[in-house]
Design an enzyme around this catalytic site. Structure first.
Site, PDB file in Angstrom:
ATOM      1  N   HIS A   1       4.893  15.883  15.119  1.00  0.00           N
ATOM      2  CA  HIS A   1       5.225  14.908  14.075  1.00  0.00           C
ATOM      3  C   HIS A   1       5.119  15.533  12.681  1.00  0.00           C
ATOM      4  O   HIS A   1       6.052  15.435  11.892  1.00  0.00           O
ATOM      5  CB  HIS A   1       4.306  13.681  14.151  1.00  0.00           C
ATOM      6  CG  HIS A   1       4.228  12.951  12.850  1.00  0.00           C
ATOM      7  ND1 HIS A   1       5.131  11.982  12.489  1.00  0.00           N
ATOM      8  CD2 HIS A   1       3.398  13.098  11.772  1.00  0.00           C
ATOM      9  CE1 HIS A   1       4.851  11.553  11.261  1.00  0.00           C
ATOM     10  NE2 HIS A   1       3.804  12.211  10.813  1.00  0.00           N
TER      11      HIS A   1
ATOM     12  N   HIS B   1      -7.188 -16.956  -7.737  1.00  0.00           N
ATOM     13  CA  HIS B   1      -5.926 -16.893  -8.470  1.00  0.00           C
ATOM     14  C   HIS B   1      -6.064 -16.306  -9.871  1.00  0.00           C
ATOM     15  O   HIS B   1      -5.078 -16.186 -10.589  1.00  0.00           O
ATOM     16  CB  HIS B   1      -5.307 -18.300  -8.566  1.00  0.00           C
ATOM     17  CG  HIS B   1      -4.684 -18.759  -7.287  1.00  0.00           C
ATOM     18  ND1 HIS B   1      -5.359 -18.734  -6.081  1.00  0.00           N
ATOM     19  CD2 HIS B   1      -3.444 -19.241  -7.004  1.00  0.00           C
ATOM     20  CE1 HIS B   1      -4.567 -19.188  -5.133  1.00  0.00           C
ATOM     21  NE2 HIS B   1      -3.398 -19.492  -5.655  1.00  0.00           N
TER      22      HIS B   1
ATOM     23  N   GLY C   1       8.880   7.759   1.664  1.00  0.00           N
ATOM     24  CA  GLY C   1       7.650   8.399   2.134  1.00  0.00           C
ATOM     25  C   GLY C   1       6.608   7.328   2.398  1.00  0.00           C
ATOM     26  O   GLY C   1       6.020   7.287   3.474  1.00  0.00           O
TER      27      GLY C   1
ATOM     28  N   HIS D   1       7.395  18.093   8.554  1.00  0.00           N
ATOM     29  CA  HIS D   1       7.434  17.222   9.728  1.00  0.00           C
ATOM     30  C   HIS D   1       8.677  17.513  10.560  1.00  0.00           C
ATOM     31  O   HIS D   1       9.739  16.927  10.324  1.00  0.00           O
ATOM     32  CB  HIS D   1       7.452  15.767   9.282  1.00  0.00           C
ATOM     33  CG  HIS D   1       6.259  15.366   8.459  1.00  0.00           C
ATOM     34  ND1 HIS D   1       6.061  15.804   7.165  1.00  0.00           N
ATOM     35  CD2 HIS D   1       5.196  14.578   8.758  1.00  0.00           C
ATOM     36  CE1 HIS D   1       4.919  15.295   6.699  1.00  0.00           C
ATOM     37  NE2 HIS D   1       4.380  14.553   7.648  1.00  0.00           N
TER      38      HIS D   1
ATOM     39  N   ARG E   1      -0.294 -19.214 -18.461  1.00  0.00           N
ATOM     40  CA  ARG E   1       0.077 -20.538 -17.963  1.00  0.00           C
ATOM     41  C   ARG E   1      -0.032 -21.552 -19.096  1.00  0.00           C
ATOM     42  O   ARG E   1       0.751 -22.492 -19.187  1.00  0.00           O
ATOM     43  CB  ARG E   1      -0.878 -20.927 -16.837  1.00  0.00           C
ATOM     44  CG  ARG E   1      -0.690 -22.347 -16.390  1.00  0.00           C
ATOM     45  CD  ARG E   1      -1.679 -22.752 -15.312  1.00  0.00           C
ATOM     46  NE  ARG E   1      -1.367 -24.089 -14.860  1.00  0.00           N
ATOM     47  CZ  ARG E   1      -2.235 -25.096 -14.844  1.00  0.00           C
ATOM     48  NH1 ARG E   1      -3.482 -24.906 -15.216  1.00  0.00           N
ATOM     49  NH2 ARG E   1      -1.869 -26.288 -14.436  1.00  0.00           N
TER      50      ARG E   1
ATOM     51  N   GLU F   1       5.945 -10.893  -1.851  1.00  0.00           N
ATOM     52  CA  GLU F   1       5.821 -10.164  -3.116  1.00  0.00           C
ATOM     53  C   GLU F   1       6.196  -8.682  -2.977  1.00  0.00           C
ATOM     54  O   GLU F   1       6.895  -8.115  -3.829  1.00  0.00           O
ATOM     55  CB  GLU F   1       4.391 -10.284  -3.665  1.00  0.00           C
ATOM     56  CG  GLU F   1       3.979 -11.699  -4.043  1.00  0.00           C
ATOM     57  CD  GLU F   1       3.533 -12.538  -2.844  1.00  0.00           C
ATOM     58  OE1 GLU F   1       3.363 -11.974  -1.736  1.00  0.00           O
ATOM     59  OE2 GLU F   1       3.361 -13.758  -3.005  1.00  0.00           O
TER      60      GLU F   1
END
Ligand SMILES: Cc1ncc(C[n+]2csc(CCOP(=O)(O)OP(=O)(O)O)c2C)c(N)n1
Ligand SMILES: [Mg+2]
Length: 670
Positions: A268, A481, A121, A33, A528, A419
Site C-alpha cells: 500500500h 453552541h 490525500g 504508494h 446573532r 458541514e
C-alpha cells in the site's frame, strides 16, 4: 489473497508503462504508494486512453472532463498518466517524485502540477470535490446552454478506494449527489479489500453497492477491475444514465503485477524494494530500464492530437454560440474563462458599502451579511450560496436565491446537515470555475468542516464561509453552541482570512474583501445579536486593512483592541476611562490576518508604541498575546460558556465597562 477473482490481467506494454513508471519513481524516491497505481492500471488505461475528454496542451480548457484521484496516495498513477498522455510533466519530473520543489509532490496538488484538478490525500475529500465539480457543470449547463448549443457538457470522473468510502464525508457528499441527480458524475471504486492495517473485513463490511443504491446512484457492481473490456462496458453504462451519478465497483488486487506483494497491505504505502521491482518487471513483461519508455508506447498514450481536435471542436461550437448569444458568451468568458468580477464591480461594491454607512442600522452582523448578499447578487450571478440546514439562522437565503434541485439549476444549495461535505463540495465548485461559492453554518460547527476549510486555504480557493452565532452572544443554546477556541484557532490556518466584523459596515467590507480575494478563502464570524453601526464615518480603506483606529485620543495612555460585538464595549469603556482621566484609543481589528499583512509602520501606528494595550474578545484569549505584549492584558473567555440570555452571559463572563476599566487600571499600575 482474499479474493477469488478477478483474474490477473493480460499484461501489455501500455499498462506496463504505467506500472513501471509508478514502481520506479517510488523506488527512486524510496517513498510512495505503489499498491493503488499497480492495482488501478487497467482502469486508468481505459479511462484515460479511451474515454477522457482532455487536451494535454491546455489543461485549463473549460469544457474538459474533470478527473479526481480521491485516493491521492496513489499520486504516481496520475503523474504517470499526465506524463504519458503529453502534459507538461517530463520524465525528469517523475525521477524527482516527492523531492523538494519538484512538480511531483507526495500527493497531487492543484496549480502545482499541470492537469491536477484538485489537491487530494485527505481521504474522502476528493470525492466530495468531485461532487462539487459535477454540480458546477450542472449549474453552468443550466445557465448557459441553449438548444443546439451545449457549450457546457463534460463529465467528472473520480477514483476512490476503501479509505474514501470509510470516511464520513463521502456519505455526506454522495448522498447529496444522489438527491441532486448529478448524472455526469462517474466514480470508480477500487474495491481491493485492503487498507493500511490489512484486510478490511475487520473494520469495513458495508455493502457498498447497496449503500450507493440507497443514495439514488446507478450502481454497476462486480466489475472485474483488471479486464479492460468489462471496464469499458461499465463506463458506457455509467455514461448512458444521465439522471443519476454512477458508481462502478471494481474488484481489483492491490499491487497487481508484483508477484510477492500483490493482494497484501505491504505494497500500500512502501516501495516494493529493488528485488521485488525486478520481479515485477519480469512478471509484467517490461524489459526496459527505469524511466525508459519505447517510442511506440509513448505514441499509444499520446493524447495531444486528439485533445487538440476536441478543444478545436469545442471552440468552433463556442464561436457559433457567441454568434447566436453574444451576451451570454461574453458573460461565460468573463466568469468561466477569465474568472473576473464584472466590469462595474468597483461601483457596485462602493455603493453597497455607502448604503450601509448611510443607513447606520442596529442589526446583527448575520443580518448585515444577508443584506450584503441581497445587494450584490443581482450584479454578481456567480455567487452561489448555501447553508448546512441553517438558512433561516445563518441568513444566507435572499430574494433572488433559487434552490437547485435534480430537475433544475439555481444559485443556492440546501446542503442539509453536512458541514464537511458542504465545504468540500464548495471547494469543487470554486475549483471548477464560473462560481463563487459561499457556505454557512454555526461558527461552533466549523470544527465539522475544518479540514475542508484548510484545503480551501491550501488550494488558494475562493470560498466565503458565513459562520454565524459567533460567541456567548448567541445566548440560551448554551456551551454546545457557543464558540470559544474557534476564532483564534481558525486564525492559525495559513492563507485563511478570518473576519469578525463589529457592525453592518464592517460586514459589508469583509464580504467585499472575500469576493475580491482570488487566492484564498474568507471566513466571516457573525453575530446573532444586534450591533449598532459604529464605523459609519470610517474610511473604507482603513477597514480593508483589517485593523484601524476607530476612536482616538490625544496622547492615549491605553489602546483597547476589540473585534465584533466587543467593539461597542470598547467604545463605552473609552468614555468611562476618559471620565477618569485616562485618554484611550480604540482599535477595531476585524481581521488579524489582514492586519498582519500591513507594513510594520502601519501596524505600529495603529497599535501605538510605549502604550499599554488591552484586547477584548469573547473568545479564547491566547491569540491576542502577540498584540498586547507581556505588559498588556486580554479580556477573554478561556472556559466553555453557559446557557442563559446573552446579556447575562456577557455580564457573567466579565464583558462589562466596569471590568474593562478595572483591567486597564491594573495594567497601567503594573
Ligand atoms: C483523512 C485521512 N485519514 C488517514 C489517511 C492516511 N491514509 C492514507 S491511505 C490510507 C488507507 C487507504 O486505504 P484505501 O483507500 O483502500 O487505499 P489502498 O490501500 O487500497 O490503496 C490511510 C488510512 C489519509 N490520507 N487521510
Ligand atoms: Mg483499498
Amino acid at each position: 489473497m482474499s479474493q477469488s477473482f478477478p483474474a490477473a490481467p493480460v499484461f501489455n506494454p501500455i499498462t506496463g508503462a504505467l506500472r513501471a513508471l509508478a514502481i520506479d519513481s517510488i523506488q527512486k524516491a524510496n517513498s510512495g504508494h505503489p499498491g493503488a497505481p499497480l492495482g488501478m492500471a487497467e482502469i486508468a488505461e481505459v479511462l484515460w486512453r479511451r474515454t477522457l475528454k482532455h487536451n494535454p496542451a491546455n489543461p485549463g480548457w473549460p469544457d474538459r472532463d474533470r478527473f479526481v484521484l480521491s485516493n491521492g496516495h496513489g499520486s504516481m498513477l496520475i503523474y504517470a498518466l499526465l506524463h504519458l498522455t503529453g502534459y507538461d510533466l517530463s520524465i525528469d519530473d517523475l525521477k524527482n517524485f516527492r523531492q523538494l520543489n519538484s512538480k511531483t509532490a507526495g500527493h497531487p496538488e492543484v496549480d502545482h502540477t499541470p492537469g491536477v484538478e484538485t489537491t487530494t490525500g485527505p481521504l474522502g475529500q476528493g470525492i466530495a470535490n468531485a461532487v462539487g465539480f459535477a454540480l458546477a457543470e450542472k449549474l453552468l449547463a443550466a445557465e448557459f446552454n441553449r438548444p443546439g448549443h451545449a457549450i457546457v457538457d463534460h463529465h467528472t470522473y473520480v477514483f476512490l478506494g476503501d479509505g474514501c468510502m470509510m470516511e464520513g464525508v463521502s456519505h455526506e457528499a454522495c448522498s447529496l449527489a444522489g438527491t441532486l441527480g448529478l448524472g455526469k458524475l462517474i466514480a470508480f471504486y477500487d474495491d481491493n479489500g485492503i487498507s493500511i492495517d490489512g484486510h478490511v473485513e475487520g473494520w469495513f463490511t458495508d455493502d457498498t453497492p447497496k449503500r450507493f443504491d440507497a443514495y439514488g446512484w446507478q450502481v454497476i457492481p462486480d466489475v472485474p477491475g483488471h479486464d479492460p473490456q468489462a471496464i469499458e462496458a461499465a463506463i458506457a453504462a455509467a455514461r448512458a444514465d444521465t439522471q443519476k451519478p454512477s458508481l462502478i465497483c471494481l474488484k481489483t488486487i492491490i499491487g497487481m503485477g508484483s508477484p510477492n506483494k500483490a493482494g497484501s497491505h505491504d505494497c500500500h504505502g512502501a516501495p516494493l524494494g529493488a528485488a521485488e521491482v525486478a520481479a515485477t518487471r519480469e512478471a509484467i513483461g517490461w524489459p526496459h530500464p527505469p524511466f525508459e519508455i519505447p517510442a511506440d508506447v509513448y505514441a499509444a498514450w499520446d493524447a495531444r492530437q486528439k485533445g487538440k481536435a476536441l478543444e478545436t471542436d469545442w471552440q468552433q461550437r463556442f464561436d457559433a454560440y457567441r454568434a447566436a448569444f453574444p451576451e451570454l458568451a461574453t458573460e461565460f468568458e468573463r466568469r468561466v474563462i477569465r474568472r473576473e468580477l464584472p466590469a462595474n464591480w468597483p461601483r457596485i461594491e462602493a455603493q453597497t458599502i455607502a448604503a450601509f454607512k448611510e443607513k447606520a442600522e442596529n442589526i446583527a452582523t448575520r443580518k448585515a451579511s444577508q443584506n450584503t448578499i441581497a445587494a450584490l447578487l443581482p450584479s454578481l450571478p456567480e455567487l452561489f450560496g448555501g447553508s448546512a440546514d441553517l438558512a433561516g439562522s445563518n441568513l444566507t437565503f435572499v430574494p433572488g436565491s433559487r434552490g437547485v434541485t435534480a430537475d433544475k439549476g439555481g444559485n443556492y444549495c440546501y446542503y442539509g446537515v453536512r458541514e464537511f461535505g458542504m465545504t468540500a463540495i464548495a471547494n469543487g465548485l470554486a475549483l471548477h470555475g464560473g462560481l463563487i461559492p459561499y457556505t454557512a453554518t454555526f461558527l461552533v460547527f466549523s470544527d465539522y468542516a475544518r479540514n475542508a476549510i484548510r484545503m480551501a486555504a491550501l488550494m488558494r480557493q475562493r470560498q466565503i464561509m458565513v459562520y454565524t452565532h459567533d460567541s456567548i452572544g448567541l445566548g440560551e443554546d448554551g456551551p454546545t453552541h457557543q464558540p470559544v477556541e474557534h476564532i483564534p484557532s481558525l486564525r492559525l490556518i495559513p492563507n485563511l482570512d478570518v473576519w469578525r466584523p463589529c457592525d453592518a459596515v464592517e460586514t459589508a467590507v469583509a464580504w467585499v474583501a472575500g469576493i475580491e480575494r482570488k487566492d484564498g478563502p474568507t471566513l466571516l464570524a457573525l453575530s446573532r445579536q444586534n450591533l449598532p453601526t459604529v464605523t459609519g464615518s470610517i474610511d473604507t480603506e482603513n477597514i480593508r486593512k483589517g485593523g484601524y483606529i476607530l476612536a482616538d485620543a490625544d496622547a492615549p495612555q491605553v489602546v483597547l483592541i476589540a473585534t465584533g460585538s466587543e467593539v461597542k464595549l470598547a467604545l463605552d469603556a473609552k468614555a468611562a476611562l476618559e471620565k477618569e482621566g485616562i485618554p484611550t484609543r480604540v482599535v477595531s481589528m476585524p481581521s488579524t490576518n489582514v492586519f498582519d499583512r500591513q507594513s510594520l509602520e502601519y501596524r505600529l501606528g495603529v497599535l501605538g508604541q510605549n502604550t499599554r494595550r488591552v484586547a477584548i474578545e469573547a473568545a479564547h484569549g491566547d491569540f491576542w498575546r502577540k498584540y498586547v505584549g507581556l505588559d498588556g492584558e486580554v479580556i477573554s473567555i478561556d472556559t466553555f460558556g453557559a446557557s442563559a440570555p446573552a446579556g447575562e452571559l456577557f455580564e457573567q463572563f466579565g464583558f462589562t465597562v466596569r471590568r474593562v476599566v478595572e483591567v486597564v487600571k491594573g495594567v497601567m499600575a503594573g
